[in-house]
Design a protein around this motif. Structure first.
Motif, PDB file in Angstrom:
ATOM      1  N   LYS A  13      32.979  43.865  36.686  1.00 16.76           N
ATOM      2  CA  LYS A  13      34.414  43.696  36.417  1.00 16.76           C
ATOM      3  C   LYS A  13      35.181  44.794  37.155  1.00 16.76           C
ATOM      4  CE  LYS A  13      33.722  41.652  31.860  1.00 16.76           C
ATOM      5  NZ  LYS A  13      34.055  40.300  32.351  1.00 16.76           N
ATOM      6  N   GLN A  16      34.880  48.951  37.022  1.00 21.55           N
ATOM      7  CA  GLN A  16      33.541  49.401  36.657  1.00 21.55           C
ATOM      8  C   GLN A  16      32.905  50.157  37.813  1.00 21.55           C
ATOM      9  OE1 GLN A  16      31.523  45.776  35.253  1.00 21.55           O
ATOM     10  NE2 GLN A  16      31.859  46.459  33.143  1.00 21.55           N
ATOM     11  N   PRO A  89      38.248  43.752  43.215  1.00 17.16           N
ATOM     12  CA  PRO A  89      37.762  42.458  43.713  1.00 17.16           C
ATOM     13  C   PRO A  89      37.599  42.421  45.234  1.00 17.16           C
ATOM     14  CG  PRO A  89      39.397  42.124  42.002  1.00 17.16           C
ATOM     15  CD  PRO A  89      39.380  43.604  42.301  1.00 17.16           C
ATOM     16  N   VAL A 120      32.911  41.260  42.380  1.00 25.95           N
ATOM     17  CA  VAL A 120      33.773  41.955  41.435  1.00 25.95           C
ATOM     18  C   VAL A 120      34.841  40.978  40.976  1.00 25.95           C
ATOM     19  CG1 VAL A 120      35.276  43.922  41.022  1.00 25.95           C
ATOM     20  CG2 VAL A 120      33.353  44.130  42.623  1.00 25.95           C
ATOM     21  N   SER A 121      34.813  40.646  39.702  1.00 26.95           N
ATOM     22  CA  SER A 121      35.742  39.646  39.186  1.00 26.95           C
ATOM     23  C   SER A 121      35.936  39.847  37.693  1.00 26.95           C
ATOM     24  CB  SER A 121      35.202  38.237  39.450  1.00 26.95           C
ATOM     25  OG  SER A 121      36.033  37.265  38.853  1.00 26.95           O
ATOM     26  N   SER A 122      37.166  39.615  37.262  1.00 22.64           N
ATOM     27  CA  SER A 122      37.438  39.708  35.833  1.00 22.64           C
ATOM     28  C   SER A 122      37.122  38.396  35.140  1.00 22.64           C
ATOM     29  CB  SER A 122      38.907  40.078  35.604  1.00 22.64           C
ATOM     30  OG  SER A 122      39.749  39.160  36.256  1.00 22.64           O
TER      31      SER A 122
END
Length: 122
Positions: A13, A16, A89, A120-122
């Motif tokens: 995320k 992080q 991201p 990298v992604s929420s």
């Protein structure tokens, strides 16, 4: 034949800390003249050198990443590790560990790991 293998989480995320480990066969991380690098590849920016740790344990970092990057090694396991904090991201990429050495005054990357996809992604 030297083989390098990256390992670590494939999904993070934003904000992080990314932690990747490279394990390699044949030889020692302390063998004179070798440098152990992290390089990443994104669709938009191509290959980007992130940093390296030398056979003597000295570290070098890309100026643009220096404040968020740490490379360390475990000489007993022939491993070196990348930590990249506060990921975004835009840092979704394939991350490679690469061996390099200076030959004839020029720096060469001679062995590459297969790469590991980090998203990298929420």
């Amino acid at each position: 034949q030297v083989q390098l293998q990256e390992s670590g989480p494939g999904l993070l995320k934003p904000q992080q800390t990314l932690s990747l480990t490279c394990t390699f066969s044949v030889g020692s991380i302390t063998t004179h003249s070798y440098y152990w690098n992290w390089i990443r590849q994104t669709p938009g920016r191509g290959l980007e050198w992130m940093g390296a740790i030398t056979y003597g344990g000295h570290t070098y970092y890309s100026p643009s990443l220096k404040s968020r990057t740490s490379i360390s090694r475990d000489t007993s396991k022939n491993q070196f590790t990348l930590q990249l904090s506060s990921v975004t991201p835009e840092e979704t990429a394939v991350y490679y560990c690469v061996r390099g050495q200076v030959v004839g005054g020029s720096y060469h990357f001679d062995y590459w790991g297969q790469g590991t996809q980090v998203t990298v992604s929420s």
